[in-house]
Design a protein around this motif. Structure first.
Motif, short mmCIF file in Angstrom:
data_model
loop_
_atom_site.label_atom_id
_atom_site.label_comp_id
_atom_site.label_asym_id
_atom_site.label_seq_id
_atom_site.Cartn_x
_atom_site.Cartn_y
_atom_site.Cartn_z
N LYS A 24 -6.73 5.48 3.15
CA LYS A 24 -7.13 5.69 4.51
C LYS A 24 -5.93 6.16 5.10
O LYS A 24 -4.78 5.67 4.89
N ASN A 30 0.74 -1.39 -0.07
CA ASN A 30 -0.14 -0.02 0.02
C ASN A 30 0.69 0.77 -0.01
O ASN A 30 0.21 1.83 -0.41
N SER A 85 -8.24 8.05 -2.96
CA SER A 85 -8.27 6.29 -2.40
C SER A 85 -8.20 5.69 -1.54
O SER A 85 -8.04 4.25 -1.38
N THR A 113 -5.13 1.36 1.31
CA THR A 113 -6.43 1.56 -0.38
C THR A 113 -7.81 1.58 0.90
O THR A 113 -8.18 0.71 1.46
N SER A 114 -8.70 2.53 0.07
CA SER A 114 -9.36 1.91 0.49
C SER A 114 -11.06 2.15 -0.83
O SER A 114 -12.18 1.54 -1.07
N ASP A 115 -10.25 1.56 -1.61
CA ASP A 115 -10.99 1.05 -3.24
C ASP A 115 -11.08 -0.62 -2.96
O ASP A 115 -10.45 -1.54 -2.64
N ASP A 116 -12.60 -0.44 -3.16
CA ASP A 116 -13.47 -1.80 -3.18
C ASP A 116 -12.12 -2.97 -4.38
O ASP A 116 -12.09 -4.03 -3.70
N LEU A 168 -8.69 -3.73 -3.08
CA LEU A 168 -8.55 -4.31 -1.39
C LEU A 168 -9.00 -5.43 -1.74
O LEU A 168 -8.00 -6.65 -1.83
N GLU A 183 -3.61 5.23 8.67
CA GLU A 183 -4.12 4.35 9.87
C GLU A 183 -3.20 4.47 10.86
O GLU A 183 -2.06 5.06 10.22
#
Length: 215
Positions: A44, A29, A42, A56-59, A62, A46
């Protein structure tokens, strides 16, 4: 699992696999974000390893990464993983521009214990989880700093994942042999390594020099 104490951490094979897998996911990532393979929006934030990291927050991405990591975990448990490589290629040129390589080696363990290792060698000295996370933190920091020494990517880029296993490893039908995507006359930068006392991971990145690119 990793059984924590105030001084040392007993790392089982399962616990080591979890640590290595989480590192791979975080490192991949970080590479995708720092090298601009996907839009910054895209990702986030953490908190991991005492750092703020981006995942990534891209489905779709992911799902792709989770599917790969599930298989990598299985191969790590069986001692079959030798290397994981992130290949960055130019969409227009089709050339391999960067090759991020993570070599995996077994440190040892007792064949008949919870800490069992496929090669049955003696377990090395235990480490604290804080020590392990400190070593991983140093690698993630180097990936973050890579923009200071890697050439600018002057075209849209995509990435691919390569996993090197032992010849007798069980490979699912949906996995295919791939070109190694080597870079001719590449420059290489060795990154730091970390060890869980069960697995050791060495890191490096190879790249094409900017003056070799067709601008």
């Amino acid at each position: 699992m990793a059984t924590c104490t105030d001084n040392k951490t007993e790392i089982t094979l399962r616990g080591s696999v979890d640590i290595v897998s989480e590192f791979f996911f975080t490192a991949i990532n970080s590479i995708l974000y720092q090298r601009g393979i996907y839009e910054p929006e895209s990702f986030k934030r953490e908190s991991k390893y005492g750092l703020t990291v981006l995942t990534t927050s891209d489905d779709g991405l992911l799902r792709y990464l989770n599917n790969i990591m599930m298989q990598v975990e299985s191969w790590l448990l069986s001692g079959d993983v030798q290397r994981l490589v992130v290949v960055v290629s130019g969409v227009d040129s089709g050339e391999t521009l960067e090759r991020w390589q993570f070599n995996v080696a077994l440190e040892g363990g007792s064949e008949n214990s919870e800490n069992s290792m496929p090669n049955g060698t003696a377990a090395p000295q235990q480490k604290t989880l804080k020590e392990i996370h400190g070593e991983i933190q140093a690698i993630i920091r180097q990936i973050t700093a890579s923009v200071t020494f890697l050439p600018l990517l002057n075209e849209p880029c995509s990435f691919d994942m390569l996993v090197y296993t032992k010849k007798d490893a069980v490979v699912p039908a949906k996995w295919e042999d791939s070109d190694p995507c080597y870079i001719m006359n590449s420059q290489e930068v060795k990154l730091r390594s970390f060890t869980t006392s069960v697995h050791k991971v060495d890191s490096m990145v190879a790249y094409r020099e900017a003056d070799e690119w067709e601008l």
